[in-house]
Design an enzyme around this catalytic site. Sequence first.
Site, mmCIF file in Angstrom:
data_model
loop_
_atom_site.group_PDB
_atom_site.id
_atom_site.type_symbol
_atom_site.label_atom_id
_atom_site.label_comp_id
_atom_site.label_asym_id
_atom_site.label_seq_id
_atom_site.Cartn_x
_atom_site.Cartn_y
_atom_site.Cartn_z
ATOM 1 N N GLY A 7 0.920 -1.161 0.128
ATOM 2 C CA GLY A 7 -0.052 -0.040 -0.208
ATOM 3 C C GLY A 7 0.929 1.342 0.132
ATOM 4 N N LEU A 8 1.041 1.757 -1.090
ATOM 5 C CA LEU A 8 1.758 3.031 -1.270
ATOM 6 C C LEU A 8 0.712 4.270 -0.898
ATOM 7 C CD1 LEU A 8 4.264 2.618 -4.238
ATOM 8 C CD2 LEU A 8 4.839 2.676 -1.945
ATOM 9 N N SER A 9 1.332 5.082 0.161
ATOM 10 C CA SER A 9 0.299 6.050 0.692
ATOM 11 C C SER A 9 0.978 7.351 -0.041
ATOM 12 C CB SER A 9 0.051 6.358 2.073
ATOM 13 O OG SER A 9 1.746 6.656 2.624
ATOM 14 N N GLY B 140 3.547 8.534 1.129
ATOM 15 C CA GLY B 140 4.379 8.716 2.427
ATOM 16 C C GLY B 140 5.896 8.212 2.465
ATOM 17 N N VAL B 141 6.719 8.469 3.024
ATOM 18 C CA VAL B 141 8.099 7.773 3.225
ATOM 19 C C VAL B 141 7.947 6.325 3.683
ATOM 20 C CG1 VAL B 141 8.782 8.988 5.288
ATOM 21 C CG2 VAL B 141 10.585 8.421 3.377
ATOM 22 N N ASP B 142 7.221 6.214 4.548
ATOM 23 C CA ASP B 142 7.420 4.882 5.189
ATOM 24 C C ASP B 142 6.971 4.001 4.395
ATOM 25 O OD1 ASP B 142 7.936 6.262 7.891
ATOM 26 O OD2 ASP B 142 5.992 6.358 8.211
ATOM 27 N N SER B 143 5.901 3.796 3.572
ATOM 28 C CA SER B 143 5.322 2.768 2.712
ATOM 29 C C SER B 143 6.378 2.848 1.421
ATOM 30 C CB SER B 143 4.009 3.453 2.234
ATOM 31 O OG SER B 143 3.857 4.463 1.602
ATOM 32 N N CYS C 94 -10.583 1.748 10.140
ATOM 33 C CA CYS C 94 -9.873 1.680 8.704
ATOM 34 C C CYS C 94 -9.077 0.646 8.564
ATOM 35 C CB CYS C 94 -9.416 3.081 8.338
ATOM 36 S SG CYS C 94 -8.704 2.909 6.577
ATOM 37 N N CYS D 205 -7.975 11.308 6.427
ATOM 38 C CA CYS D 205 -8.169 12.269 4.969
ATOM 39 C C CYS D 205 -9.341 12.928 4.948
ATOM 40 C CB CYS D 205 -7.912 11.418 3.929
ATOM 41 S SG CYS D 205 -8.109 12.091 2.390
#
Length: 368
Positions: free
Chosen positions: A9-11, A13-16, A100, A196
């Site tokens: 899951g690419l959001s 953000g840097v973590d994903s 979620c 969101c």
Amino acid sequence: MRLSRVVVGLSGGVDSAVSAWLLKQQGHEVIGIFMKNWEDDDDGAYCSSNVDFVDAAAVADVIGIELEHVNFAAEYKDRVFAEFLREYRAGRTPNPDVLCNAEIKFKAFLDHALRLGAERIATGHYARVRSRSGAFELLKGLDPAKDQSYFLHRLDQAQLSRTLFPVGELKKTEVRRIAAEIGLPNAKKKDSTGICFIGERPFREFLNRYLSQEPGPIEDDRGRVLGRHVGLSFYTLGQRQGLGIGGVKDRGTRGGSAHAPWFVARKDLARNVLRVVQGHDHPWLLSPALEADDVAWVAGTAPASGRYAAKTRYRQSDAACRFEARDAGFALAFDEPQWAITPGQSAVLYDGDVCLGGGVIAAARDRV
């Protein structure tokens, strides 16, 4: 670890992003998915999904993986947002991030990934999964400042068996170092906060669209009327800002707290009265016990009654307590009173680094 097809899951953000890169470096076949979970009023002014998708696409390009845009807005509205509104209408304060994760990121998303032929999914959460004696345990992330196991406590054995948390073994500083080192375009991107569908807009302004206002009096612990509230649904226990009574002072002598701030301490639903107290450590804000229902246990069954640790809100230190399983939920008795225990939030149980699961707080109690 056996190499396999993993959907990340690419959001944006840097973590994903670093999670996807780490998995590819390990030799997995990695596919990226960007989840769009909200459409109403998504004009970019508050909700950053369009910007996040551009960032996710740029990350996928640098890493060299495919990226699919998937719309889960209908599922989100039915499974998460509807419950979010039900809880607020009932005077409680829900945690939509917990729901979620259970209903979208590790259910709808997982189902979609399996249809793509994936064996596992991965996210950028700071948590870990450990296999022991044929069962799966959910562990805290190694970075105590970023641990997100609290939000993941409703995951079950089937979900954990398919899930990887690549950055759970790392500290945030290391994740950002890796991102900069490999040239990810979002290496310095600010961490997202909140959810969101609210974004950076004023929370009360957002809720006004969905909840009816029923104004009523604001009373202190002595029953004095200090002002008017706009509707009990718009306040949460422990809230300090936005009460509109900042200029009211306590002329009494108790505690010498004439200039102490006011906090929401109780909601009298029957009378439609908001009760406030002065001072952070007022007795009304401290509770030694709670009862919870709507439980979810990682192992599938409740742990044995006994001594554990628990959190009643994210970013809270573990609080020593005694756990007592009950037919419809559980009770916790804390060694030290806890501040502003809030119905609707999650009480999450831990045995050391192992997250056992938890439930939704039904009520704070003076005793169990």
